[in-house]
Enzyme design. Structure first.
Site, PDB file in Angstrom:
ATOM      1  N   ASP A 141       0.815  -1.220   0.000  1.00 56.44           N
ATOM      2  CA  ASP A 141       0.000   0.000   0.000  1.00 56.44           C
ATOM      3  C   ASP A 141       0.847   1.269   0.000  1.00 56.44           C
ATOM      4  O   ASP A 141       2.068   1.211   0.177  1.00 56.44           O
ATOM      5  CB  ASP A 141      -0.957  -0.003   1.215  1.00 56.44           C
ATOM      6  CG  ASP A 141      -0.252  -0.384   2.513  1.00 56.44           C
ATOM      7  OD1 ASP A 141       0.986  -0.442   2.541  1.00 56.44           O
ATOM      8  OD2 ASP A 141      -0.956  -0.633   3.514  1.00 56.44           O
ATOM      9  N   ASN A 148      -6.938  -2.445  14.802  1.00 61.76           N
ATOM     10  CA  ASN A 148      -8.341  -2.775  14.503  1.00 61.76           C
ATOM     11  C   ASN A 148      -8.479  -3.991  13.585  1.00 61.76           C
ATOM     12  O   ASN A 148      -9.557  -4.277  13.075  1.00 61.76           O
ATOM     13  CB  ASN A 148      -9.048  -1.563  13.878  1.00 61.76           C
ATOM     14  CG  ASN A 148      -8.427  -1.152  12.546  1.00 61.76           C
ATOM     15  OD1 ASN A 148      -7.533  -1.821  12.030  1.00 61.76           O
ATOM     16  ND2 ASN A 148      -8.889  -0.047  11.979  1.00 61.76           N
ATOM     17  N   HIS A 172      -6.880  -4.471  10.654  1.00 66.55           N
ATOM     18  CA  HIS A 172      -6.731  -4.274   9.210  1.00 66.55           C
ATOM     19  C   HIS A 172      -5.458  -4.929   8.699  1.00 66.55           C
ATOM     20  O   HIS A 172      -4.494  -5.089   9.443  1.00 66.55           O
ATOM     21  CB  HIS A 172      -6.813  -2.788   8.813  1.00 66.55           C
ATOM     22  CG  HIS A 172      -5.633  -1.940   9.149  1.00 66.55           C
ATOM     23  ND1 HIS A 172      -5.722  -0.806   9.927  1.00 66.55           N
ATOM     24  CD2 HIS A 172      -4.331  -2.014   8.803  1.00 66.55           C
ATOM     25  CE1 HIS A 172      -4.541  -0.245  10.031  1.00 66.55           C
ATOM     26  NE2 HIS A 172      -3.664  -0.955   9.366  1.00 66.55           N
ATOM     27  N   GLU A 195      -9.429  -1.659   5.733  1.00 63.34           N
ATOM     28  CA  GLU A 195      -9.997  -1.311   7.034  1.00 63.34           C
ATOM     29  C   GLU A 195     -11.219  -2.178   7.342  1.00 63.34           C
ATOM     30  O   GLU A 195     -11.765  -2.825   6.445  1.00 63.34           O
ATOM     31  CB  GLU A 195     -10.424   0.165   7.005  1.00 63.34           C
ATOM     32  CG  GLU A 195      -9.260   1.141   6.807  1.00 63.34           C
ATOM     33  CD  GLU A 195      -8.417   1.326   8.072  1.00 63.34           C
ATOM     34  OE1 GLU A 195      -8.432   0.452   8.947  1.00 63.34           O
ATOM     35  OE2 GLU A 195      -7.739   2.357   8.165  1.00 63.34           O
TER      36      GLU A 195
HETATM   37  C1  GLP Z   1      -0.325   0.570   8.565  1.00 66.26           C
HETATM   38  C2  GLP Z   1      -0.031  -0.274   7.335  1.00 66.26           C
HETATM   39  C3  GLP Z   1      -0.199  -1.734   7.622  1.00 66.26           C
HETATM   40  C4  GLP Z   1       0.477  -2.115   8.914  1.00 66.26           C
HETATM   41  C5  GLP Z   1      -0.157  -1.360  10.051  1.00 66.26           C
HETATM   42  C6  GLP Z   1       0.448  -1.681  11.401  1.00 66.26           C
HETATM   43  O1  GLP Z   1      -1.619   1.069   8.648  1.00 66.26           O
HETATM   44  N1  GLP Z   1      -0.818   0.094   6.208  1.00 66.26           N
HETATM   45  O2  GLP Z   1       0.331  -2.487   6.523  1.00 66.26           O
HETATM   46  O3  GLP Z   1       0.390  -3.494   9.121  1.00 66.26           O
HETATM   47  O4  GLP Z   1      -0.012   0.019   9.826  1.00 66.26           O
HETATM   48  O5  GLP Z   1       1.601  -0.944  11.623  1.00 66.26           O
HETATM   49  P1  GLP Z   1       2.642  -1.192  12.773  1.00 66.26           P
HETATM   50  O6  GLP Z   1       3.447  -2.365  12.341  1.00 66.26           O
HETATM   51  O7  GLP Z   1       3.480   0.063  12.819  1.00 66.26           O
HETATM   52  O8  GLP Z   1       1.880  -1.434  13.998  1.00 66.26           O
END
Ligand code: GLP
Length: 267
Positions: free
Chosen positions: A67, A136, A138, A143
């Site tokens: 993404d 959450n 995702h 989402e």
């Molecule tokens: C973002 C990314 C996700 C990722 C998530 C969790 O929103 N789009 O791909 O898994 O954050 O991030 P973190 O690893 O910093 O908790």
């Protein structure tokens, strides 16, 4: 789904890197699906070490990231283009032409989404997709409420995600409101999934993902249906799991040794 609980973040990261490195050693032209966020940073660090110290070769590897924020140019420090360059690509021998991230600055977004799907297909599909998970539930930027069959598209970020990701921005107003993301269907088409989670703030999402009912309200639950999904989590992220899980990948040699012992008993 294989669930592996490691003692801490470092051990989780080392195992994740080992799994990815095995895929690359076995198939030098492997197509890797990559993720951003704080969780996979240790995995990238270890893959860089394996490249520098043990000659892990990325010269034929092709990558597709999950993404990108919409509206952040690649040079922006919080863009995922920048993150990947800084934390991984600049330190390995991957040719720049083999790297793909969804574009966050093109106006023809529909065409960009269609093209991204086509590029993944043309590359032969993703061999292993690395995933983090949002608080959450995702995955990528799919989402809660995302269609479980969705393809690459533009998503509006959930308030919860904006709040969580605001730690990387000066002000919460600076967090982009939209992202371009592989869909859940796109992710599920990968040959193999490798989902990582660390820390107690992921414990609830992990418990539902592994043991809860499959629901669009927690998009990560779909991985239960994947034919080769591995979850590597640290003890804190595993804190709310009800069943017990192993701390190493399932190894058939133990079962084979047992069969041999049983045969020995008979004769
Ligand atoms: C973002 C990314 C996700 C990722 C998530 C969790 O929103 N789009 O791909 O898994 O954050 O991030 P973190 O690893 O910093 O908790």
């Amino acid at each position: 789904m294989e669930v592996i609980v490691k003692e801490n973040y470092d051990k989780m990261s080392r195992l994740a890197a080992k799994i990815i490195a095995e895929v690359v050693r076995e198939k030098p032209r492997a197509v890797l699906g990559l993720a951003t966020g704080s969780t996979p940073m240790g995995t990238y660090k270890e893959l860089i070490r394996l490249h520098k110290e043990e000659g892990l070769d990325f010269s034929q590897v092709v990558t597709f990231n999950l993404d990108e924020y919409i509206g952040l140019p690649p040079e922006h420090e919080q863009s995922y283009h920048y993150f990947m360059k800084e934390n991984f690509f600049d330190h390995i021998n991957i040719p720049p032409g083999n790297i793909h991230l969804p574009p966050g600055m093109v106006e023809n977004l529909l065409e960009a989404c269609r093209q991204y799907e086509q590029d993944i297909k043309d590359a032969g599909g993703i061999d292993i997709q690395l995933l983090g998970i949002g608080v959450n539930g995702h995955i990528a930027f799919n989402e809660p409420g995302s269609s479980l069959g969705s393809r690459t598209r533009v998503k509006t970020l959930d308030n919860n995600t904006i709040q969580n990701n605001s730690r990387f921005f000066e002000r919460i107003e600076d967090v982009p409101k939209y992202a371009i993301t592989m869909g859940i269907g796109t992710v599920m088409n990968s040959q193999r999934l490798l989902l990582l989670a660390t820390g107690v703030n992921k414990a609830h999402a992990i418990a539902i993902t592994v043991e809860g009912p499959i629901t669009a309200l927690v998009p990560a639950t779909i991985v239960q249906l994947h034919r080769q999904a591995t979850l590597v989590v640290d003890r804190q992220a595993a804190a709310e799991l009800k069943c017990s899980y192993r701390d190493s990948p399932h190894d058939l040699s133990e079962a084979v040794a047992y069969i041999k012992r049983q045969k020995g008993k008979k004769s």
